[in-house]
Motif scaffolding. Structure first.
Motif, PDB file in Angstrom:
ATOM      1  N   UNK B 367       0.837  -1.198   0.000  1.00  0.00           N
ATOM      2  CA  UNK B 367       0.000   0.000   0.000  1.00  0.00           C
ATOM      3  C   UNK B 367       0.868   1.242   0.000  1.00  0.00           C
ATOM      4  N   UNK B 368       0.587   2.125  -0.964  1.00  0.00           N
ATOM      5  CA  UNK B 368       1.317   3.388  -0.986  1.00  0.00           C
ATOM      6  C   UNK B 368       0.287   4.491  -0.875  1.00  0.00           C
ATOM      7  N   UNK B 369       0.350   5.142   0.274  1.00  0.00           N
ATOM      8  CA  UNK B 369      -0.648   6.149   0.550  1.00  0.00           C
ATOM      9  C   UNK B 369       0.054   7.488   0.713  1.00  0.00           C
ATOM     10  N   UNK B 370      -0.385   8.495  -0.059  1.00  0.00           N
ATOM     11  CA  UNK B 370       0.178   9.844   0.063  1.00  0.00           C
ATOM     12  C   UNK B 370       0.192  10.243   1.532  1.00  0.00           C
ATOM     13  N   UNK B 371       1.258  10.975   1.931  1.00  0.00           N
ATOM     14  CA  UNK B 371       1.387  11.321   3.360  1.00  0.00           C
ATOM     15  C   UNK B 371       0.190  12.126   3.837  1.00  0.00           C
ATOM     16  N   UNK B 372      -0.101  13.202   3.051  1.00  0.00           N
ATOM     17  CA  UNK B 372      -1.188  14.066   3.514  1.00  0.00           C
ATOM     18  C   UNK B 372      -2.446  13.816   2.705  1.00  0.00           C
ATOM     19  N   UNK B 373      -3.332  13.125   3.326  1.00  0.00           N
ATOM     20  CA  UNK B 373      -4.615  12.878   2.666  1.00  0.00           C
ATOM     21  C   UNK B 373      -5.695  13.564   3.492  1.00  0.00           C
ATOM     22  N   UNK B 374      -6.511  14.375   2.824  1.00  0.00           N
ATOM     23  CA  UNK B 374      -7.550  15.088   3.568  1.00  0.00           C
ATOM     24  C   UNK B 374      -8.595  14.116   4.093  1.00  0.00           C
ATOM     25  N   UNK B 375      -9.167  14.489   5.195  1.00  0.00           N
ATOM     26  CA  UNK B 375     -10.328  13.738   5.679  1.00  0.00           C
ATOM     27  C   UNK B 375     -11.513  14.074   4.776  1.00  0.00           C
ATOM     28  N   UNK B 376     -12.450  13.150   4.716  1.00  0.00           N
ATOM     29  CA  UNK B 376     -13.697  13.499   4.022  1.00  0.00           C
ATOM     30  C   UNK B 376     -14.819  13.462   5.043  1.00  0.00           C
ATOM     31  N   UNK B 377     -15.863  14.175   4.738  1.00  0.00           N
ATOM     32  CA  UNK B 377     -17.026  14.139   5.630  1.00  0.00           C
ATOM     33  C   UNK B 377     -17.932  13.004   5.170  1.00  0.00           C
ATOM     34  N   UNK B 378     -18.073  11.995   6.031  1.00  0.00           N
ATOM     35  CA  UNK B 378     -18.848  10.815   5.633  1.00  0.00           C
ATOM     36  C   UNK B 378     -19.250  10.029   6.869  1.00  0.00           C
ATOM     37  N   UNK B 379     -20.044   9.000   6.638  1.00  0.00           N
ATOM     38  CA  UNK B 379     -20.432   8.104   7.716  1.00  0.00           C
ATOM     39  C   UNK B 379     -19.363   7.020   7.843  1.00  0.00           C
ATOM     40  N   UNK B 380     -18.739   6.931   9.000  1.00  0.00           N
ATOM     41  CA  UNK B 380     -17.600   6.030   9.219  1.00  0.00           C
ATOM     42  C   UNK B 380     -17.936   4.583   8.839  1.00  0.00           C
ATOM     43  N   UNK B 381     -19.125   4.126   9.279  1.00  0.00           N
ATOM     44  CA  UNK B 381     -19.490   2.724   9.032  1.00  0.00           C
ATOM     45  C   UNK B 381     -19.682   2.430   7.550  1.00  0.00           C
ATOM     46  N   UNK B 382     -20.207   3.404   6.842  1.00  0.00           N
ATOM     47  CA  UNK B 382     -20.426   3.180   5.408  1.00  0.00           C
ATOM     48  C   UNK B 382     -19.104   3.079   4.661  1.00  0.00           C
ATOM     49  N   UNK B 383     -18.165   3.971   4.994  1.00  0.00           N
ATOM     50  CA  UNK B 383     -16.869   3.933   4.305  1.00  0.00           C
ATOM     51  C   UNK B 383     -16.118   2.648   4.678  1.00  0.00           C
ATOM     52  N   UNK B 384     -16.263   2.208   5.920  1.00  0.00           N
ATOM     53  CA  UNK B 384     -15.652   0.946   6.325  1.00  0.00           C
ATOM     54  C   UNK B 384     -16.233  -0.214   5.515  1.00  0.00           C
ATOM     55  N   UNK B 385     -17.543  -0.185   5.363  1.00  0.00           N
ATOM     56  CA  UNK B 385     -18.212  -1.236   4.604  1.00  0.00           C
ATOM     57  C   UNK B 385     -17.727  -1.256   3.142  1.00  0.00           C
ATOM     58  N   UNK B 386     -17.572  -0.064   2.605  1.00  0.00           N
ATOM     59  CA  UNK B 386     -17.094   0.089   1.232  1.00  0.00           C
ATOM     60  C   UNK B 386     -15.753  -0.630   1.037  1.00  0.00           C
ATOM     61  N   UNK B 387     -14.784  -0.366   1.947  1.00  0.00           N
ATOM     62  CA  UNK B 387     -13.456  -0.966   1.773  1.00  0.00           C
ATOM     63  C   UNK B 387     -13.422  -2.427   2.199  1.00  0.00           C
ATOM     64  N   UNK B 388     -14.264  -2.805   3.145  1.00  0.00           N
ATOM     65  CA  UNK B 388     -14.334  -4.220   3.521  1.00  0.00           C
ATOM     66  C   UNK B 388     -14.772  -5.048   2.318  1.00  0.00           C
ATOM     67  N   UNK B 389     -15.810  -4.576   1.626  1.00  0.00           N
ATOM     68  CA  UNK B 389     -16.301  -5.334   0.473  1.00  0.00           C
ATOM     69  C   UNK B 389     -15.251  -5.417  -0.631  1.00  0.00           C
ATOM     70  N   UNK B 390     -14.579  -4.284  -0.926  1.00  0.00           N
ATOM     71  CA  UNK B 390     -13.612  -4.289  -2.016  1.00  0.00           C
ATOM     72  C   UNK B 390     -12.391  -5.133  -1.679  1.00  0.00           C
ATOM     73  N   UNK B 391     -11.900  -4.976  -0.437  1.00  0.00           N
ATOM     74  CA  UNK B 391     -10.693  -5.722  -0.070  1.00  0.00           C
ATOM     75  C   UNK B 391     -10.979  -7.206   0.068  1.00  0.00           C
TER      76      UNK B 391
END
Lengths: 127, 491
Positions: B367-391
């Protein structure tokens, strides 16, 4: 003993159905997809085909049944469905659907054997 | 019979004109002063009234005014010996039909009266015609009111049919919804045979019923084939002021979109039913065998069937959970818990949760993640679900000892996340259907991989609900990359 071909993409259904029929003394061959199904029917010439309507595509079984009839294979077909009314496909025993009977899954062993025996008898009388 | 009233204080005139008129077959009343004249003239609807201009109690013009107020269609003459230009103008202005100068010859008098009667007949005929048209609702279309303009412009179709089945009113939308634009249509046309049969049936029922019931009858009609245009027609009787039936008003609403949603909904329901029933049928098949004494199986086989039943039930539970997620998400777009969410963190946490599965397949994660990544305004559980499904897809559909490459970058106002696997990849036709509910790529390489067919459709729903975008690149046999863009300033 009559030979029965079961074509269904669900291995569990395939196993359970063939065990039931085998235990009643039928010989059983199976296939997990339409292509293999077509092949075993052409090669082994079973007395009856049990065909699941929904395989890779919602109407694969239906097309396979039509293909059999187009190829002049008149073996009786018992069609398995799990939901009798599925997307865009309303089945009844019309000429459009060239099968001899429908059963809705799940089916009890007795019922399955009953249907199979009835269809085989009908086919025998036709000869 | 023509009824005439003569109002004059001179007895000679009263008797003379009465005799003259009665000889010609008219019905004549007389009044000897203004007061009596007003009383008679305002209580009886006379055809003709002759009013003396100068009377001791009332001025003739006063009498004229009162009578005209009560019966505007009565033909009035002013009779006078003192004819002047002014009074002539004034009396005409007050509604007098003519002016009879005294003294007059019988011929002159009768000639004037006959003119008056002709006029009276014309007025009454016009009046009757108007009443008749009103009763037939034919006047509606020519009403120049603002209300008319409003009804003409509304989005729903409106048209009115009178009790003879004639079109008496319509707006533009009605013509459009009835697909009548190419046919010449005019007010007063017998329109029924040009309408859809469903509407004709309802109108017939309303027009032919003995009693008028103020009830609305509706019918849904497919105007263009293949549900291209579906309307709902609501037909309501229009009563006359006396309660009798005047006609029928029909409102047409375009319900094409509702019909489409209805179809999608019922397709979804039958797909869900199918997906729920398939594992149930398998489990029931095994249980039937185990319970059936006439079928003998050994212990090993029995255990195998129970284990396989359990697997099917587990997948059923996963499916129900996914379905609940979808419905929760549909409600939740309205009641989310929006907070600052750190995507980098979520990806790291998700990988930790999937550690066991990663190890089982011996997968390498880069995983290569840019050092400074802005936060986004979102629902934590939904974004978690999004990456759980993809990964978890990247794991499930990967090959053993494969890799997963994750990059996260900020591009303009978007955070761009790429998740690349080295798995079995997708065929073109599979890629097209990938985000459809319950779609699962089925080929020789996916056999044995379990799933509900809802994971990616949930992913897509989440991404799109944040106004983001998801794309997929894939080469069959070599791997798949999902690219997600999420806007940074999302509320």
């Amino acid at each position: 003993m009559p030979l029965i071909a079961i074509i269904d993409d669900d291995p569990d259904i395939l196993d359970a159905s063939s065990l039931v029929l085998k235990s009643k003394g039928f010989d059983v061959i199976t296939a997990l997809n339409p292509n293999d199904g077509f092949k075993i029917v052409v090669e082994k010439k079973p007395d009856l085909i049990i065909l699941d309507v929904m395989m890779d595509e919602p109407d694969d079984g239906f097309f396979l049944a039509q293909k059999f009839r187009k190829e002049k294979i008149q073996t009786p077909i018992l069609m398995y469905t799990s939901v009798s009314k599925t997307i865009g496909l309303d089945f009844d025993k019309s000429e459009m659907v060239p099968v001899d009977d429908f059963v809705e899954k799940p089916i009890s062993p007795d019922e399955l054997v009953d249907k199979v025996v009835t269809l085989l008898k009908k086919a025998e009388e036709r000869k | 019979m023509v009824k005439i009233l003569v109002i004059d204080d001179e007895k000679g005139i009263r008797l003379g004109t009465q005799r003259l008129l009665e000889e010609d077959g008219y019905l004549v009343e007389t009044a000897e002063n203004g007061e009596q004249g007003i009383r008679l003239g305002t209580s009886i609807n006379f055809d003709i009234i002759i009013i003396d201009l100068k009377m001791p109690d009332y001025d003739g013009l006063e009498v004229l005014k009162e009578i005209k107020k009560a019966f505007p269609n009565t033909i009035c003459f002013i009779a006078t010996a003192y004819a002047s230009y002014d009074t002539a103008i004034q009396s005409t202005r007050l509604g007098a039909f003519g002016y009879i100068p005294k003294p007059f010859t019988p011929e002159e008098f009768i000639y004037q009266i006959e003119l008056g009667i002709k006029q009276r007949t014309l007025i009454l005929d016009a009046e009757n015609l108007k009443l008749e048209r009103e009763a037939n609702l034919l006047e509606i279309a020519s009403e120049k009111s603002r209300l008319n303009t409003i009804i003409k412009s509304i989005h729903d179709g409106v048209f009115v049919i009178n009790k003879s089945g004639e079109l008496v009113y319509y707006n533009y939308a009605a013509i459009r919804y009835l697909n009548l634009a190419d046919i010449k249509i005019e007010i007063g046309d017998s329109i029924l045979y040009k309408l859809p049969l469903e509407i004709i049936a309802i109108i017939d029922k309303i027009l032919n019923s003995d009693k008028i019931l103020l009830k609305t009858y509706t019918s849904q009609i497919e105007i263009l084939p293949n549900n291209e245009l579906v309307i709902e027609a609501a037909c309501t009787p229009v009563p006359n002021p006396d309660g009798s039936l005047a006609g029928v008003v029909i409102i047409l609403s375009n319900i094409t979109q509702f019909k489409k949603i209805e179809l999608i909904k019922s397709q979804f329901v039958s797909m869900v039913a199918h997906e729920l029933k398939t594992p149930l049928a398998a489990v029931q098949g095994f249980i039937n065998i185990i319970l059936d004494d006439s079928i003998s199986i050994n212990d090993e086989k029995r255990k195998d069937y129970l284990i396989r039943s359990n697997v099917r039930l587990e997948s059923l539970t996963a499916l129900v959970n996914d379905l609940l997620d979808i419905s929760r998400m549909e409600i939740k777009t309205k009641q989310r818990e929006i907070e600052d969410v750190d995507i980098k963190n979520i990806i790291i946490n998700t990988l930790q949760l999937l550690e066991f599965e990663l190890k089982k397949k011996d997968l390498f994660v880069d995983s290569s993640i840019q050092k400074k990544i802005s936060n986004i305004k979102a629902d934590y559980n939904e974004i978690t679900r999004l990456f759980t499904n993809l990964l978890s897809n990247a794991i499930k559909y990967n090959k053993d000892k494969g890799s997963i490459f994750i990059t996260v970058n900020e591009e303009n106002n978007f955070i761009c996340i790429k998740i690349k696997d080295t798995g079995i990849g997708l065929k073109q036709e599979e890629r097209d259907k990938l985000f459809n509910e319950f779609y699962r790529a089925k080929n020789e390489k996916t056999r044995g991989i379990s799933g509900t067919g809802l994971g990616l459709s949930i992913v897509k729903k989440i991404v799109e609900s944040y106004h983001g975008k998801i794309e997929v690149e894939s080469v069959f046999g070599y791997g798949t990359t999902f690219i997600i863009h999420l806007p940074i300033n999302t509320n």
